[in-house]
Design an enzyme around this catalytic site. Sequence first.
Site, PDB file in Angstrom:
ATOM      1  N   LYS A  52       0.842  -1.203   0.000  1.00 54.53           N
ATOM      2  CA  LYS A  52       0.000   0.000   0.000  1.00 54.53           C
ATOM      3  C   LYS A  52       0.881   1.259   0.000  1.00 54.53           C
ATOM      4  CE  LYS A  52      -3.808  -2.531   2.124  1.00 54.53           C
ATOM      5  NZ  LYS A  52      -4.639  -2.834   3.300  1.00 54.53           N
ATOM      6  N   GLN A  96      -4.593  -1.800   9.556  1.00 51.73           N
ATOM      7  CA  GLN A  96      -4.494  -3.108   8.905  1.00 51.73           C
ATOM      8  C   GLN A  96      -5.038  -4.196   9.841  1.00 51.73           C
ATOM      9  OE1 GLN A  96      -3.626  -3.563   5.719  1.00 51.73           O
ATOM     10  NE2 GLN A  96      -3.903  -5.763   5.813  1.00 51.73           N
ATOM     11  N   ASP A 119     -11.037   2.669   4.172  1.00 49.63           N
ATOM     12  CA  ASP A 119     -11.347   1.239   4.066  1.00 49.63           C
ATOM     13  C   ASP A 119     -12.867   1.009   3.998  1.00 49.63           C
ATOM     14  OD1 ASP A 119      -9.366  -0.701   3.830  1.00 49.63           O
ATOM     15  OD2 ASP A 119      -8.786  -0.574   5.944  1.00 49.63           O
TER      16      ASP A 119
HETATM   17  N1  GUN Z   1      -6.901  -7.142   6.035  1.00 44.91           N
HETATM   18  C1  GUN Z   1      -7.308  -7.874   4.969  1.00 44.91           C
HETATM   19  N2  GUN Z   1      -7.902  -7.075   4.056  1.00 44.91           N
HETATM   20  C2  GUN Z   1      -7.869  -5.826   4.562  1.00 44.91           C
HETATM   21  C3  GUN Z   1      -8.323  -4.563   4.081  1.00 44.91           C
HETATM   22  O1  GUN Z   1      -8.910  -4.418   3.007  1.00 44.91           O
HETATM   23  N3  GUN Z   1      -8.081  -3.504   4.888  1.00 44.91           N
HETATM   24  C4  GUN Z   1      -7.467  -3.615   6.104  1.00 44.91           C
HETATM   25  N4  GUN Z   1      -7.292  -2.518   6.835  1.00 44.91           N
HETATM   26  N5  GUN Z   1      -7.039  -4.779   6.570  1.00 44.91           N
HETATM   27  C5  GUN Z   1      -7.240  -5.870   5.806  1.00 44.91           C
END
Ligand code: GUN
Length: 292
Positions: A52, A96, A119
């Site tokens: 990211k 995350q 998100d």
């Molecule tokens: N863990 C697995 N997929 C995601 C996501 O799309 N966002 C976040 N913050 N954590 C994750």
Amino acid sequence: MILLDGKKTSADIKDEIAIEVSKLKEQGKKTPHLAAILVGDDGASRTYVNAKVKACEKVGFASTLVKLNATISEAELLAEIEALNINDDVDGFIVQLPLPKHIDEQKVLMAVSPNKDVDGFHPENVGKMTLNLPTFLPATPAGILELLERYEIETSGKNVVVIGRSHIVGSPMSILMAQKRTVGNATVTLTHSRTKDLESITKEADIIVVALGVAEFLKGDMVKDGVVIIDVGITRVDDSSKKSGFRLLGDVHFESVAPKASYITPVPGGVGPMTIAMLMKNTLLARAQNEA
Ligand code: GUN
């Protein structure tokens, strides 16, 4: 069988975003800024967060990675979130997942300011999504919609079967696919661990979204000819022949399913890169909303 190339499509989207960012910079406007909180040192989470941050560099965003120890208390994590909420330079941020067991995930997600929740996990944004109101769509389902749209795959009136009811993928995917939207208007069946005779349901599906987290779960004898397959799974399995020591497997048994599919996402290089591209899109949107 056509591979749905998430890597290429996400690169296209990131190129489009990079052009938008250059325009902002030319106009002397603020650079979009995404922050990510990573708690602990889970290998997979670290890989995703690093990807990211790298994507931010690619599109010209500013980024901040807040790395916290796995032993951090819930109160300390909530304080870190509040610091990002009130930091005017940060347009959007993510925490995350998963979080260590001693931390209440829902409490954490609810602490993120809804207007920085790129998100789309805050209940206010989940509610808006459910009502088909403008909001940040969760990145993985949004990435799947985008992939289907760019490959011009018809969803209207189709039987879509979603396997897995997670808050991050399965549940929002089922809601979005049923909505009146460009990619949507489908007849959706949401299946999960208590579903009886799953195979009879998947065999009727025109499109299957598998987001279960069980490696190679969906087999060729469970699908009909011409099915469209979206594989969200990424399980690491030990493989000493790889430099990393592991290889990635999807939720789909590719070898038996691919020959029957009209379209299928590979793992890796399918849904994963799309998730990241959509997070970038949400961050650009957050910046635009802060400007307004
Ligand atoms: N863990 C697995 N997929 C995601 C996501 O799309 N966002 C976040 N913050 N954590 C994750």
